[in-house]
Design a protein around this motif. Sequence first.
Motif, PDB file in Angstrom:
ATOM      1  N   GLY A  19      55.106  60.507   9.658  1.00  0.00           N
ATOM      2  CA  GLY A  19      54.710  61.909   9.683  1.00  0.00           C
ATOM      3  C   GLY A  19      53.222  62.117   9.851  1.00  0.00           C
ATOM      4  N   CYS A  20      52.502  61.098  10.281  1.00  0.00           N
ATOM      5  CA  CYS A  20      51.052  61.184  10.453  1.00  0.00           C
ATOM      6  C   CYS A  20      50.722  62.363  11.373  1.00  0.00           C
ATOM      7  N   PRO A  21      49.761  63.205  10.973  1.00  0.00           N
ATOM      8  CA  PRO A  21      49.453  64.387  11.770  1.00  0.00           C
ATOM      9  C   PRO A  21      48.906  64.085  13.170  1.00  0.00           C
ATOM     10  N   VAL A  22      48.421  62.867  13.418  1.00  0.00           N
ATOM     11  CA  VAL A  22      47.903  62.536  14.743  1.00  0.00           C
ATOM     12  C   VAL A  22      48.871  61.654  15.534  1.00  0.00           C
ATOM     13  N   ALA A  23      50.135  61.643  15.146  1.00  0.00           N
ATOM     14  CA  ALA A  23      51.126  60.792  15.808  1.00  0.00           C
ATOM     15  C   ALA A  23      51.178  61.044  17.312  1.00  0.00           C
ATOM     16  N   GLY A  24      51.037  62.268  17.722  1.00  0.00           N
ATOM     17  CA  GLY A  24      51.087  62.575  19.139  1.00  0.00           C
ATOM     18  C   GLY A  24      49.805  62.254  19.879  1.00  0.00           C
ATOM     19  N   GLU A  25      48.699  62.172  19.167  1.00  0.00           N
ATOM     20  CA  GLU A  25      47.393  61.943  19.790  1.00  0.00           C
ATOM     21  C   GLU A  25      46.934  60.495  19.769  1.00  0.00           C
ATOM     22  N   MET A  26      47.302  59.762  18.733  1.00  0.00           N
ATOM     23  CA  MET A  26      46.789  58.404  18.549  1.00  0.00           C
ATOM     24  C   MET A  26      47.065  57.481  19.741  1.00  0.00           C
ATOM     25  N   PRO A  27      48.266  57.466  20.335  1.00  0.00           N
ATOM     26  CA  PRO A  27      48.469  56.591  21.501  1.00  0.00           C
ATOM     27  C   PRO A  27      47.497  56.904  22.639  1.00  0.00           C
ATOM     28  N   GLY A  28      47.176  58.154  22.845  1.00  0.00           N
ATOM     29  CA  GLY A  28      46.206  58.521  23.878  1.00  0.00           C
ATOM     30  C   GLY A  28      44.807  58.031  23.550  1.00  0.00           C
ATOM     31  N   TRP A  29      44.439  58.070  22.270  1.00  0.00           N
ATOM     32  CA  TRP A  29      43.136  57.553  21.856  1.00  0.00           C
ATOM     33  C   TRP A  29      43.048  56.054  22.134  1.00  0.00           C
ATOM     34  N   VAL A  30      44.134  55.349  21.815  1.00  0.00           N
ATOM     35  CA  VAL A  30      44.170  53.896  22.025  1.00  0.00           C
ATOM     36  C   VAL A  30      44.108  53.588  23.518  1.00  0.00           C
ATOM     37  N   GLU A  31      44.902  54.293  24.289  1.00  0.00           N
ATOM     38  CA  GLU A  31      44.890  54.077  25.740  1.00  0.00           C
ATOM     39  C   GLU A  31      43.500  54.335  26.313  1.00  0.00           C
ATOM     40  N   GLY A  32      42.879  55.422  25.913  1.00  0.00           N
ATOM     41  CA  GLY A  32      41.548  55.750  26.400  1.00  0.00           C
ATOM     42  C   GLY A  32      40.507  54.715  26.012  1.00  0.00           C
ATOM     43  N   ALA A  33      40.653  54.140  24.831  1.00  0.00           N
ATOM     44  CA  ALA A  33      39.680  53.156  24.356  1.00  0.00           C
ATOM     45  C   ALA A  33      39.724  51.868  25.169  1.00  0.00           C
ATOM     46  N   VAL A  34      40.910  51.436  25.577  1.00  0.00           N
ATOM     47  CA  VAL A  34      41.027  50.146  26.276  1.00  0.00           C
ATOM     48  C   VAL A  34      41.106  50.282  27.792  1.00  0.00           C
ATOM     49  N   ARG A  35      41.312  51.489  28.288  1.00  0.00           N
ATOM     50  CA  ARG A  35      41.511  51.679  29.735  1.00  0.00           C
ATOM     51  C   ARG A  35      40.339  51.160  30.563  1.00  0.00           C
ATOM     52  N   GLY A  36      39.136  51.265  30.138  1.00  0.00           N
ATOM     53  CA  GLY A  36      37.982  50.827  30.918  1.00  0.00           C
ATOM     54  C   GLY A  36      37.675  49.348  30.836  1.00  0.00           C
ATOM     55  N   THR A  37      38.512  48.581  30.177  1.00  0.00           N
ATOM     56  CA  THR A  37      38.256  47.147  30.021  1.00  0.00           C
ATOM     57  C   THR A  37      38.300  46.448  31.370  1.00  0.00           C
ATOM     58  N   ASP A  38      37.236  45.736  31.699  1.00  0.00           N
ATOM     59  CA  ASP A  38      37.165  44.990  32.951  1.00  0.00           C
ATOM     60  C   ASP A  38      38.268  43.932  32.971  1.00  0.00           C
ATOM     61  N   GLY A  39      39.060  43.929  34.029  1.00  0.00           N
ATOM     62  CA  GLY A  39      40.165  42.975  34.155  1.00  0.00           C
ATOM     63  C   GLY A  39      41.514  43.579  33.805  1.00  0.00           C
ATOM     64  N   VAL A  40      41.521  44.818  33.311  1.00  0.00           N
ATOM     65  CA  VAL A  40      42.756  45.522  32.984  1.00  0.00           C
ATOM     66  C   VAL A  40      42.923  46.643  34.005  1.00  0.00           C
ATOM     67  N   ASP A  41      44.058  46.645  34.719  1.00  0.00           N
ATOM     68  CA  ASP A  41      44.280  47.657  35.752  1.00  0.00           C
ATOM     69  C   ASP A  41      45.017  48.881  35.236  1.00  0.00           C
ATOM     70  N   ASP A  42      45.900  48.689  34.248  1.00  0.00           N
ATOM     71  CA  ASP A  42      46.658  49.816  33.720  1.00  0.00           C
ATOM     72  C   ASP A  42      46.974  49.546  32.252  1.00  0.00           C
ATOM     73  N   VAL A  43      47.259  50.614  31.517  1.00  0.00           N
ATOM     74  CA  VAL A  43      47.509  50.506  30.076  1.00  0.00           C
ATOM     75  C   VAL A  43      48.751  51.310  29.725  1.00  0.00           C
ATOM     76  N   LYS A  44      49.582  50.727  28.869  1.00  0.00           N
ATOM     77  CA  LYS A  44      50.759  51.420  28.343  1.00  0.00           C
ATOM     78  C   LYS A  44      50.762  51.216  26.828  1.00  0.00           C
ATOM     79  N   VAL A  45      50.883  52.300  26.075  1.00  0.00           N
ATOM     80  CA  VAL A  45      50.907  52.220  24.619  1.00  0.00           C
ATOM     81  C   VAL A  45      52.282  52.664  24.134  1.00  0.00           C
ATOM     82  N   ASN A  46      52.933  51.796  23.373  1.00  0.00           N
ATOM     83  CA  ASN A  46      54.244  52.093  22.792  1.00  0.00           C
ATOM     84  C   ASN A  46      54.085  52.313  21.295  1.00  0.00           C
ATOM     85  N   MET A  47      54.688  53.369  20.790  1.00  0.00           N
ATOM     86  CA  MET A  47      54.678  53.643  19.354  1.00  0.00           C
ATOM     87  C   MET A  47      55.975  53.107  18.759  1.00  0.00           C
TER      88      MET A  47
END
Length: 134
Positions: free
Chosen positions: A84-112
């Motif tokens: 029931g975490c209040p940021v359940a809908g937002e946290m995966p997007g935060w994680v995706e955004g944090a790692v998306r710019g990593t050199d050598g990573v072309d795409d990111v998928k976050v599973n809850m």
Amino acid sequence: MEDQRDIIDINPPEPETPPQAETSGASSIPEDELTRITGDVIRSLKTVYDPEIPVDIYELGLIYKVDLDDDRLLTIDMTLTAPGCPVAGEMPGWVEGAVRGTDGVDDVKVNMTFDPPWTPEKMSDEAKLELGWL
């Protein structure tokens, strides 16, 4: 009566270094690049904080699995401290955004996932120390 002696090997074999993470076999990505990407991803994950707990999600133990396939798709399985975490809908997007710019990573998928459920035992000693639990 014969003397019994212990034999000490003065050239013991080097202990095997356990892998940092579970691997599923050979990768087309060179090992040194995988090591660099791993460090970069961890540093990126450590920039994302649970808004209710002043510790990053990596040290909290919210990241269950990180997988980089040969097509350079980074898949992250994560959880939250409570369903029931209040940021359940937002946290995966935060994680995706944090790692998306990593050199050598072309795409990111976050599973809850909530299986297994998160417990405080999943926290690192660093997180426990930060929260005054040690």
